[in-house]
Scaffold this active site. Structure first.
Site, PDB file in Angstrom:
ATOM      1  N   GLU A   1      -9.311   6.690  -0.078  1.00  0.00           N
ATOM      2  CA  GLU A   1      -8.208   7.195  -0.904  1.00  0.00           C
ATOM      3  C   GLU A   1      -8.155   6.555  -2.283  1.00  0.00           C
ATOM      4  O   GLU A   1      -8.127   5.330  -2.424  1.00  0.00           O
ATOM      5  CB  GLU A   1      -6.870   6.968  -0.187  1.00  0.00           C
ATOM      6  CG  GLU A   1      -5.686   7.546  -0.946  1.00  0.00           C
ATOM      7  CD  GLU A   1      -4.419   7.612  -0.106  1.00  0.00           C
ATOM      8  OE1 GLU A   1      -3.356   7.915  -0.683  1.00  0.00           O
ATOM      9  OE2 GLU A   1      -4.474   7.356   1.113  1.00  0.00           O
TER      10      GLU A   1
ATOM     11  N   LYS B   1      -2.647  12.497   3.373  1.00  0.00           N
ATOM     12  CA  LYS B   1      -1.591  12.556   4.372  1.00  0.00           C
ATOM     13  C   LYS B   1      -1.906  13.711   5.310  1.00  0.00           C
ATOM     14  O   LYS B   1      -2.075  14.853   4.877  1.00  0.00           O
ATOM     15  CB  LYS B   1      -0.252  12.792   3.681  1.00  0.00           C
ATOM     16  CG  LYS B   1       0.931  12.043   4.234  1.00  0.00           C
ATOM     17  CD  LYS B   1       0.604  10.703   4.633  1.00  0.00           C
ATOM     18  CE  LYS B   1       1.647   9.660   4.426  1.00  0.00           C
ATOM     19  NZ  LYS B   1       1.247   8.438   5.100  1.00  0.00           N
TER      20      LYS B   1
END
Length: 398
Positions: free
Chosen positions: A209, A225
């Protein structure tokens, strides 16, 4: 707080620099020039300290909106690590529970020069090899599930919309932990794979990420997410899940707001929404949010805007941090912070999910997930275990 100047590091042998996002063409010809290590107990603003230290040592990021070029000689850039507790301080939130790795600083900045000296191979490892003991979790599955229920109750009261809960585990070891931590970079999808080490501590990262990057003159963040097993059925389920999409879009909106604080007016945009990417044996949903930096934007202001990352806090960010501080029994240590590279015209910091740390006696690992009103406690406990499993397996390998 401690600093090492050139006199303190020149005698060290050259090693290949393995910092996440370090320039690939420079890793075998870098030497440490100066190092800053800061702990939260030292006081002060870690974002400002980082910006000032970098400028003092030839990496001027006091205006990242101006074009700059990487030089082939002299200063290359710097490794930058910021803990979740330091990020919470920059945001004005509570720091959370005490860290289980007190030897690990909350801020590390290591400036590197180019050198003509070739890097030397890693030294032979001490006899006896590598042994990792049994992992001991800081909370039981039942305690984790209870924390999920507590978040759902807070959402029901209107205190928060979403909270990211993180658990910790530790295992004793014998041998040299750095090769084990370095192996994490080989995990599929580890965009920010690499290590950073100091006296009595080391960090290994396999994060997919992007917390914040400067790419083509634009600020970029890629929040992740939503998780499912990396099967065709899992991919379909992730794409079809209204709960996962709602959770994801909530964090995308949070990241848009964070970037808007430091962006040129009207320049924030969502370039990619809910794209499914693979990390190890998991599918994860990722979006890309970008913006043009405001004129005169400095690194310190940028760090204050984006740290800690919204995908590992929740929304609203400060209210979520209060829930984290109340519910997590062990501090986040090396996880849920920032680790990567900064240099002239370049910022590339990963969010330290899928990250482990070592002190003199134990390895430490963290994993968790976002909790919304629709979260099932048992499923959340299982998801955190699935995220930790590839790291546990690789760290235990001989």
């Amino acid at each position: 707080m401690s600093e090492n100047g050139p006199d303190g590091v020149e005698a060290l042998p050259m090693r290949l620099v393995d910092v996440p996002a370090a320039p690939a063409g420079c890793r075998d010809r870098l030497t440490e020039r100066a190092r800053l290590q800061w702990w939260a107990a030292d006081g002060g603003d870690p974002a400002a300290l980082a910006e000032e230290f970098l400028a003092e040592h030839g990496v001027d990021l006091r205006d990242v909106s101006r074009p700059a070029r990487h030089a082939a000689d002299g200063v290359c850039g710097a490794a930058l690590y910021l803990s979740a507790a330091a990020g919470a301080r920059t945001a004005g939130g509570p720091p959370g529970a005490p860290t289980p790795v007190p030897a690990l600083p909350d801020l590390v900045v290591v400036v590197y020069d180019h050198t003509d000296r070739p890097a030397t191979p890693a030294p032979d490892r001490a006899p006896g090899g590598w042994w990792l003991g049994r992992w001991r979790d800081s909370w039981t599955p039942e305690a984790h599930a209870d924390a999920v229920q507590a978040v759902r109750a807070a959402i029901g009261r209107g205190d928060v919309y979403q909270v990211n809960l993180v658990g910790h585990a530790a295992a004793t070891y014998t041998g040299d932990p750095l090769p084990a931590l370095a192996r994490l970079a080989a995990l599929p999808g580890a965009r920010y794979g690499g290590t950073l080490a100091g006296l009595g501590w080391a960090v290994g990262c396999a994060s997919p990420e992007t917390l914040i990057a400067l790419e083509g003159g634009r600020l970029v963040t890629r929040p992740i997410k939503g998780t499912r097993p990396a099967t065709e059925a899992g991919r379909r389920e992730l794409l079809a899940s209204a709960k996962e999409r709602a959770e994801h879009v909530m964090i995308v909106d949070l990241e848009r707001n964070d970037l808007a604080r430091v962006a040129r007016t009207g320049s924030v945009r969502v370039d990619d929404l809910f794209a499914v990417r693979r990390w190890c044996d998991l599918w994860q949903a990722e979006s890309t949010v970008s913006a043009a930096p405001a004129d005169g934007l400095g690194l310190a202001a940028l760090l204050r805007a984006v740290c800690p990352g919204g995908s590992v806090t929740g929304a609203p960010k400060l209210a979520a941090l209060a829930q984290v501080a109340a519910l997590e029994p062990v501090g986040r240590g090396a996880s849920m912070g920032a680790l990567g590279w900064v240099g002239p015209g370049r910022i590339d910091l990963g969010l330290t999910i899928r990250t482990a740390a070592a002190d003199a006696e134990r390895l430490h690992l963290w994993a968790g997930g976002g909790i919304t009103w629709g979260s099932d406690p048992a499923a959340e406990v299982a998801e955190a275990a699935a995220k930790a499993a590839p790291l546990r397996a690789l760290l235990a390998a001989g």
